[in-house]
Design a protein around this motif. Structure first.
Motif, short mmCIF file in Angstrom:
data_model
loop_
_atom_site.label_atom_id
_atom_site.label_comp_id
_atom_site.label_asym_id
_atom_site.label_seq_id
_atom_site.Cartn_x
_atom_site.Cartn_y
_atom_site.Cartn_z
N PRO A 1 0.83 -1.22 0.00
CA PRO A 1 0.00 0.00 0.00
C PRO A 1 0.85 1.26 0.00
O PRO A 1 1.95 1.28 0.56
N ASP A 2 0.33 2.26 -0.64
CA ASP A 2 0.97 3.58 -0.67
C ASP A 2 2.32 3.59 -1.40
O ASP A 2 3.14 4.48 -1.17
N THR A 3 2.56 2.60 -2.28
CA THR A 3 3.81 2.62 -3.05
C THR A 3 3.55 2.85 -4.54
O THR A 3 4.50 2.95 -5.31
N GLN A 4 2.26 2.92 -4.94
CA GLN A 4 1.97 3.16 -6.35
C GLN A 4 2.44 4.55 -6.74
O GLN A 4 2.17 5.53 -6.04
N HIS A 5 3.13 4.63 -7.87
CA HIS A 5 3.67 5.90 -8.32
C HIS A 5 3.65 5.91 -9.83
O HIS A 5 3.76 4.87 -10.47
N SER A 6 3.47 7.08 -10.43
CA SER A 6 3.52 7.16 -11.89
C SER A 6 3.98 8.54 -12.32
O SER A 6 3.79 9.53 -11.61
N ILE A 7 4.59 8.57 -13.50
CA ILE A 7 5.01 9.81 -14.13
C ILE A 7 4.69 9.72 -15.61
O ILE A 7 4.57 8.62 -16.16
N PRO A 8 4.54 10.84 -16.30
CA PRO A 8 4.31 10.80 -17.75
C PRO A 8 5.51 10.16 -18.46
O PRO A 8 6.66 10.36 -18.07
N THR A 9 5.23 9.38 -19.49
CA THR A 9 6.30 8.71 -20.23
C THR A 9 7.14 9.70 -21.03
O THR A 9 8.35 9.54 -21.15
N GLN A 10 6.48 10.70 -21.62
CA GLN A 10 7.14 11.65 -22.52
C GLN A 10 7.82 10.91 -23.66
O GLN A 10 8.97 11.14 -24.02
N ALA A 11 7.03 9.99 -24.27
CA ALA A 11 7.55 9.09 -25.29
C ALA A 11 8.12 9.82 -26.50
O ALA A 11 9.10 9.36 -27.11
N ALA A 12 7.54 10.95 -26.85
CA ALA A 12 7.97 11.66 -28.05
C ALA A 12 9.42 12.12 -27.96
O ALA A 12 10.05 12.42 -28.99
N GLN A 13 9.97 12.17 -26.75
CA GLN A 13 11.35 12.62 -26.58
C GLN A 13 12.38 11.51 -26.80
O GLN A 13 13.58 11.75 -26.69
N GLY A 14 11.90 10.30 -27.12
CA GLY A 14 12.81 9.24 -27.54
C GLY A 14 13.12 8.20 -26.49
O GLY A 14 12.86 8.38 -25.30
N GLY A 15 13.67 7.08 -26.97
CA GLY A 15 13.91 5.93 -26.12
C GLY A 15 14.87 6.19 -24.98
O GLY A 15 14.64 5.73 -23.86
N GLU A 16 15.96 6.92 -25.23
CA GLU A 16 16.92 7.19 -24.17
C GLU A 16 16.29 8.03 -23.06
O GLU A 16 16.54 7.81 -21.87
N HIS A 17 15.45 8.97 -23.45
CA HIS A 17 14.77 9.80 -22.46
C HIS A 17 13.84 8.95 -21.61
O HIS A 17 13.82 9.08 -20.37
N VAL A 18 13.08 8.06 -22.25
CA VAL A 18 12.17 7.18 -21.51
C VAL A 18 12.95 6.26 -20.59
O VAL A 18 12.56 6.03 -19.43
N LEU A 19 14.07 5.72 -21.07
CA LEU A 19 14.91 4.86 -20.24
C LEU A 19 15.35 5.58 -18.98
O LEU A 19 15.28 5.02 -17.87
N ASN A 20 15.76 6.80 -19.10
CA ASN A 20 16.20 7.56 -17.93
C ASN A 20 15.04 7.86 -16.98
O ASN A 20 15.23 7.91 -15.76
N ARG A 21 13.83 8.01 -17.53
CA ARG A 21 12.67 8.23 -16.66
C ARG A 21 12.31 6.95 -15.90
O ARG A 21 11.89 7.00 -14.75
N VAL A 22 12.48 5.81 -16.55
CA VAL A 22 12.27 4.54 -15.85
C VAL A 22 13.27 4.41 -14.70
O VAL A 22 12.90 4.06 -13.57
#
Length: 340
Positions: free
Chosen positions: A34-55
């Motif tokens: 409980p209370d560990t769910q978290h999310s952020i926008p993917t911002q997919a249009a900025q490319g794979g490396e950007h998404v990898l860093n957000r992960v």
């Protein structure tokens, strides 16, 4: 530290958001703390490396949460990832649509191991979704299952005797990319024409509603709004739901004729559209299913948005030989394939 205090960071990478949770390791169902769910926008249009860093950013956030747990520090034993695209046994993205530009070819597992310092297990998001429902959801107890997740796109997975069908090219379960005659001139997200995905997905429902005159093209309704209007009696919304539901159902009938699953599980945001949609899916199915598979149950998933997170965590636990024996499946921890 007692095993009950060990956790896996589970991440579900979507086209619009990256969802993450802490999943408790135990000898039964993986439990989302409980209370560990978290999310952020993917911002997919900025490319794979950007998404990898957000992960990686999400993983750090959850690890910090584990280290500051109120009842004592939790031990993070690894990272489980549900990823878009076709994922091979090494955790590399073999293929992905332009929804995530720059994702194809990314060595996701090895890169995340470097960034996080954790053991990492990567599974395609639709297969993770399937594995969650097979082990702990609506497909539990069946010897075979077909799962179809209908949302922004249409994904799926096939399970036989509790094992996932990955396919020779890591493309097993791509339900959205089978043909449908009504889609002959419609371009799919993969670039081909004639696939069921652009007809029966969320955007497909929105497109049909606009075509029927239900909303102006410059201000269309999303799928949830269309479903709400249908429940309120809007005839065009009802017609749109029935039309796309029958499209999907007929495609599933054709698949059942080939695969003969014991159960078909429907999940994803569009599957929450209500009884009218579900009846239409079953009607379309009945029009195509041959006699031996005509009685196959089409049911809604039990786990909702948690399915890919639970499925990825379950795959991690079995892939690294942590809890497989309790579930009736044991995978050699030294086997490089290590795939459920």
């Amino acid at each position: 530290m007692d095993e009950l205090h060990q956790v896996v960071v589970a991440v579900d990478i979507g086209g619009t958001k990256i969802a993450s949770v802490l999943v408790e390791v135990n000898e039964s169902k993986p439990v989302i703390l409980p209370d560990t769910q978290h999310s952020i926008p993917t911002q997919a249009a900025q490319g794979g490396e950007h998404v990898l860093n957000r992960v990686a950013q999400e993983v750090r956030t959850l690890c910090d949460r584990a280290h500051s747990w109120p009842n004592g520090e939790l031990a993070v034993v690894g990272l489980a990832v549900a990823s878009p695209g076709c994922v091979d046994f090494s955790g590399r993205i073999v293929s992905a649509t332009d929804i995530l530009p720059g994702w194809t070819g990314l060595a996701l597992r090895s890169r995340l191991e470097q960034l996080s310092g954790l053991r990492v297990y990567v599974l395609g998001d639709a297969l993770a979704h399937t594995f969650g429902e097979v082990r702990w959801g609506a497909a539990q107890g069946y010897d075979s299952a077909l799962l179809v997740a209908i949302g922004t796109g249409i994904g799926g997975g096939v399970s036989i005797d509790g094992r996932l069908l990955h396919g020779s090219h890591s493309a097993g379960g791509h339900v959205g990319h089978i043909g449908h005659p009504a889609a002959a001139d419609v371009v799919c997200s993969c670039g081909h024409r004639g696939h069921i995905e652009p007809l029966a997905s969320g955007p497909g429902l929105e497109h049909v509603y606009v075509q029927l005159g239900g909303a102006p093209a410059e201000n269309p309704c999303d799928g949830a709004q269309i479903a709400a209007r249908a429940r309120q009696g809007d005839p065009l919304a009802r017609q749109a739901l029935e039309q796309v539901g029958q499209y999907l159902g007929s495609a599933l009938g054709n698949l059942a004729n080939v695969l003969d699953p014991a159960v078909i599980v429907l999940s994803g945001s569009v599957a929450q559209a209500g009884t009218l949609w579900l009846k239409a899916v079953r009607k379309g199915y009945a029009q195509q299913a041959i006699v031996p598979v005509a009685s196959t149950q089409l049911v809604l998933g039990d786990l909702g948005d948690d399915a890919p997170l639970i499925g990825a965590a379950e795959a991690f636990l079995e892939g690294f030989g942590m809890c497989g024996r309790a579930r009736g499946v044991w995978i050699d921890a030294d086997d490089d394939r290590r795939i459920p």
